[in-house]
Structures are given as C-alpha cells and as structure tokens.
Enzyme design. Sequence first.
Site, mmCIF file in Angstrom:
data_model
loop_
_atom_site.group_PDB
_atom_site.id
_atom_site.type_symbol
_atom_site.label_atom_id
_atom_site.label_comp_id
_atom_site.label_asym_id
_atom_site.label_seq_id
_atom_site.Cartn_x
_atom_site.Cartn_y
_atom_site.Cartn_z
ATOM 1 N N SER A 50 0.863 -1.176 0.000
ATOM 2 C CA SER A 50 0.000 0.000 0.000
ATOM 3 C C SER A 50 0.891 1.215 0.000
ATOM 4 O O SER A 50 2.100 1.108 0.183
ATOM 5 C CB SER A 50 -0.908 0.019 1.232
ATOM 6 O OG SER A 50 -1.773 1.139 1.210
ATOM 7 N N ARG A 295 -0.611 -4.321 -6.782
ATOM 8 C CA ARG A 295 -1.787 -5.043 -6.290
ATOM 9 C C ARG A 295 -3.043 -4.312 -6.728
ATOM 10 O O ARG A 295 -3.028 -3.104 -6.989
ATOM 11 C CB ARG A 295 -1.783 -5.176 -4.769
ATOM 12 C CG ARG A 295 -1.815 -3.875 -4.020
ATOM 13 C CD ARG A 295 -2.298 -4.058 -2.591
ATOM 14 N NE ARG A 295 -3.703 -4.396 -2.530
ATOM 15 C CZ ARG A 295 -4.375 -4.577 -1.391
ATOM 16 N NH1 ARG A 295 -3.763 -4.482 -0.229
ATOM 17 N NH2 ARG A 295 -5.656 -4.859 -1.401
ATOM 18 N N THR A 331 -6.823 1.034 5.213
ATOM 19 C CA THR A 331 -6.346 0.260 6.358
ATOM 20 C C THR A 331 -7.244 0.460 7.574
ATOM 21 O O THR A 331 -7.631 -0.499 8.243
ATOM 22 C CB THR A 331 -4.897 0.633 6.700
ATOM 23 O OG1 THR A 331 -4.068 0.411 5.554
ATOM 24 C CG2 THR A 331 -4.374 -0.200 7.854
ATOM 25 N N CYS A 484 -1.098 -6.688 -17.206
ATOM 26 C CA CYS A 484 -0.300 -7.355 -16.170
ATOM 27 C C CYS A 484 0.972 -6.554 -15.914
ATOM 28 O O CYS A 484 1.734 -6.280 -16.842
ATOM 29 C CB CYS A 484 0.058 -8.773 -16.605
ATOM 30 S SG CYS A 484 1.226 -9.581 -15.472
ATOM 31 N N CYS A 509 4.523 -13.811 -11.272
ATOM 32 C CA CYS A 509 3.276 -13.247 -10.740
ATOM 33 C C CYS A 509 3.477 -12.552 -9.399
ATOM 34 O O CYS A 509 4.037 -13.119 -8.454
ATOM 35 C CB CYS A 509 2.235 -14.351 -10.609
ATOM 36 S SG CYS A 509 0.642 -13.783 -9.994
ATOM 37 N N CYS A 512 -1.219 -9.673 -7.916
ATOM 38 C CA CYS A 512 -2.015 -8.441 -7.901
ATOM 39 C C CYS A 512 -3.473 -8.698 -8.263
ATOM 40 O O CYS A 512 -4.332 -7.888 -7.965
ATOM 41 C CB CYS A 512 -1.407 -7.396 -8.831
ATOM 42 S SG CYS A 512 -1.652 -7.696 -10.594
ATOM 43 N N CYS A 515 -5.334 -9.736 -13.701
ATOM 44 C CA CYS A 515 -5.783 -10.601 -14.804
ATOM 45 C C CYS A 515 -7.143 -11.209 -14.501
ATOM 46 O O CYS A 515 -7.996 -11.325 -15.382
ATOM 47 C CB CYS A 515 -4.750 -11.687 -15.074
ATOM 48 S SG CYS A 515 -4.338 -12.701 -13.627
#
Length: 540
Positions: A50, A295, A331, A484, A509, A512, A515
């Site tokens: 984050s 992400r 958060t 991606c 990968c 995140c 896709c």
Amino acid sequence: MERESMEFDVVVVGGGPSGLSAAIRLKQINADLNVCVLEKGSEIGAHILSGAVIETRSLAELFPDWKERDAPLLTPAADDRFMFLTESRAIRLMTPPQMNNHGNYIVSLGNFTRWLGAQAEALGVEIFAGFAAAEVLYHEDGSVKGVATGDMGIGKDGQPTHNHTPGVELWARQTIFAEGCRGSLTKTLFDRFDLRKDCEDQTFGLGIKELWEIDPAKHKAGTIIHTVGWPLDTQTYGGSFLYHLENNQVAVGFVVGLDYANPHLSPFDEFQRFKTHPAIRPIFEGGRRVSYGARALSEGGFQSVPKLSFPGGVLVGDTAGFLNVPKIKGTHTAMKSAMVAAEAVAEALAHEGGSNEVAAYPEHLKKSWLWQELHEVRNIRPSFHWGLWGGIAYSALETYVFKGKMPWTLHHRPDHLALKKASECPKIAYPKPDGVVSFDKLSSVFISSTNHEENQPAHLKLRDPAVPVAINLEHYDAPEQRYCPAGVYEIVRNDDGSNPRLQINAQNCLHCKTCDIKDPTQNINWVVPEGGGGPNYPNM
C-alpha cells in the site's frame, strides 16, 4: 494421502491488517478462544502493499497505547499537495477535504502488519505463514466448516513429487475471510451463497508502487503529493502518489482504474512515463530504486459491499471492499470492519445453539462510523465515469454542498466489460525506459523478490485455452500483455510469425489479481500457488 485436521474456535484466512485485527480483538474479548491465522506469504507482511498513509482511528480503538507499544508509525504527515499535471507543467490545486492528512502517518504497511502479527502472537494467536488456504470446507448442511491448505510438492503434471506433503484441514466454529482484494476463496463464497445479489458490481483499480532512496537534499519527511492528469487521458481514472518517509525514502506509485477502455493502455508504462515528468523526475535523479510491487484495489465502495455473513463465516477488510476511495485509504476501514466482526463472532460463540450465521455483524457495522464514512462518499468514484472534469465537478458539488446526502446512489459497471475493440482505440507509443527513473517490467519484478517453485501447476488457470488467441488477440490485441504489471502473459509465435499462442510466465506473478479482474471474457482464474510463493516485499 489423507489430510490431517486441526480444530479451532476461529480460523482467519489472511494475515493482513484486517485478519490480524480480527484475531487480536477476539483474544482481547476472550483469551480462551483458540484462534489461528493463515497467511499465504512466506511471512506476515510479505505480500502487503500500500502507499501508505494511515489514519489511526481504528488502531487507537484496538490498542489505545499503540505509541507505548512502539507501533512503527514514524513519520507524521506534514504537507499535503494536490496537483494537476499537463505534459510539461504541474498546477497546484486545492486539496480536497477527504485528502487532508493532518494527524495521519506515512508508514510501511508491511512493517505495520509485522508489528500487528507480533501483537497477535503475544496474545496467543497461532499464525501459520507460508500456508495458502486453497479450499473452503463445508458441513453436510452446507455451512462453512473451515478451510484446507494446498498440497505442497505437486509437479507441473499434477502428480505428487518426492517432496509431496498433503494439505491440512483447519476446522472452525467460525471462519473469517480476510483475503484482501479479489480473494480466491471469497469468489467461490460469492457464488455459493449468492452474496452479491443485492449490491453493485465491484470495481477495481491497479496500484503500482516503487520504494526509492533519494538524495537527502531532496527529501522532506512527511511530504505528501498526489497528482491527476498526465499521462492519463481525461476519460481514464487514476493518479499518482509520492510519500516522503523516514531515512530519505520516498514511496511513489500510480493507480489506474481498471474500468479503462483502451486495450492498448499499459498501467505499468503509464507509471514509468509519469516519473519522467519535469516536476517529478528531479526527485528521483541521483536516487536508488529499492523495491517494486503491484496489487489491485477494491474501489466500488459503499454500494458494492456484499452480504457479509453466511452460515459458518464472515467477510472483512478489502475482500469485502471497504476502501474509502476519495481518502485513498483502506487500512483503518479494513481494521474496523474486522474488529466489529470479531466482536459479533465472539458474542455468537459465547451462546451455544441457534443459527451459526453471525447476522449481528453486518447489523453492528451499519451502526458504526465506518458505514457512515463510506455512505457519505459513495458517489465520488462512480462520478468519474463522466471523465476527469465531470468527476471533479460532481465531487466538489457533493462534498461542499450536499455533504454526501444526495438522495441517489450512482452505479458501477464491471471492469472487464469496459474494454473497447483494439481497432476502435488509438495505439499508445510508450518511450523506452531510460534506466535512470524509468525501467522495464522484468528488472522491476526482480527487485520485488518474487519467487515461485517452478515445478508446480500454474496458479493462473484458463477456463478455455482457445480464448486468448481467438478472442483476446483477435479483438483486443491481447491486452493481458499490457494490463499485467509483471510480464506474466506473452504472445509468442514461430520464427515466421505464425501460430500465435499465449505463454504464461507464472513465476513472475506478483499476486495483484489484475488478470482475474480485467480479462474481457473472465477466462483467467487466479488461484493460490504453493504456500510461501510470490513477492517478498521489504519495507513496502
């Protein structure tokens, strides 16, 4: 081999801020409860990503003495700046009130989550890191029984290797799902219990982040900068953030709404191009890029919150979609939802018999400050379907005049339906990375410390292997190659250019989930890989 089983009062799936807050609150209420947390990352905080600027409201409710406990909130927010970028200029605008960060802190969310993990363990919570929950278990009556971790040591051919270890079943009286955005198990719960029947479709953004160590002369601890505008066009939602942490570190990131229409757009390359802006580039020249990650974010807000309880379990945090988009913060809301859920679950477990659905949780949540906070800003994100200027104008009206009390609620549309045909959209010429402030995908993935056991089944599943070429390549110029941020998807051909086919580089990968969200026919299904695989984010 038969799976072993373990029994708990509560199993929490996901070791992020919401999952750990739920576990901590449960033990605060009743120290005798047997609570465990499953985390698919190699350690607590390994997969957390984050910005992050954190609002301390929920933390203060969970631990009023958080300062005495040495919570890693080291950099108070000092200076807010909000800018509109053209290709050559940066125009300072008035900072929207939701983005006022007075009293907040710039943090590494990974380090904050590791601290939460230590607090949970001190209370007696059992934490199993490196174990991915791969399956929801059910009782004969259809209620959730718990989860099972994935088998370890399964080869690419689907057969057990000499290192094979079967997964473990974790049975619970209540299971709290805190998987984060687009949880792989939560998706199955949506279908089984029809949890989305009375809410809007969820909509998402992709956040891409780098951590830099910059020239001390350019560093101003506590400075917070957000931008909109260039390099995105006015019909594409998104913007940037720059947060000056301690130790000459700057977190820089770019968020693109996944409802964008042009399949030629590459969020990664938009981010790299952003850093070349004349007002941004000097900050990073002479500095060193430390880490990289990405992400997805749940941006649907209030109207996209699903049904939160079902027999045997509840949803909390970003897996349910509690991000406050105008604040650019999730958060504190994720933690609050988890604390309310924990209180309702503890109350239900104290009373034997009756329904095993904790229906009191959503009812209590609707009486909390979290519900009011999300309701007041519910129309701001969807207003940007009218473009940047329409969204800003509407948001100003709602914020300053109506103060969130409009008698209507705007709608969302599924992100995967937003793509237009490639032939209908202009191609985008991205500059080559200069290796100074802009970089390529593979060198970026390298500094994310991403690792997967190579001899395992791909955790990116195609429902129909023919679709990537017959539909995605034919109509959308294979957009998975661009949306991606890790170079997982690649169209390869024979030397003569014939026989195009999709190659999936699953070892790249970053988890995140983009896709799984953006594929135009929803042909890609993201499931958990072998436990412990994926990125290992330091200080992110």
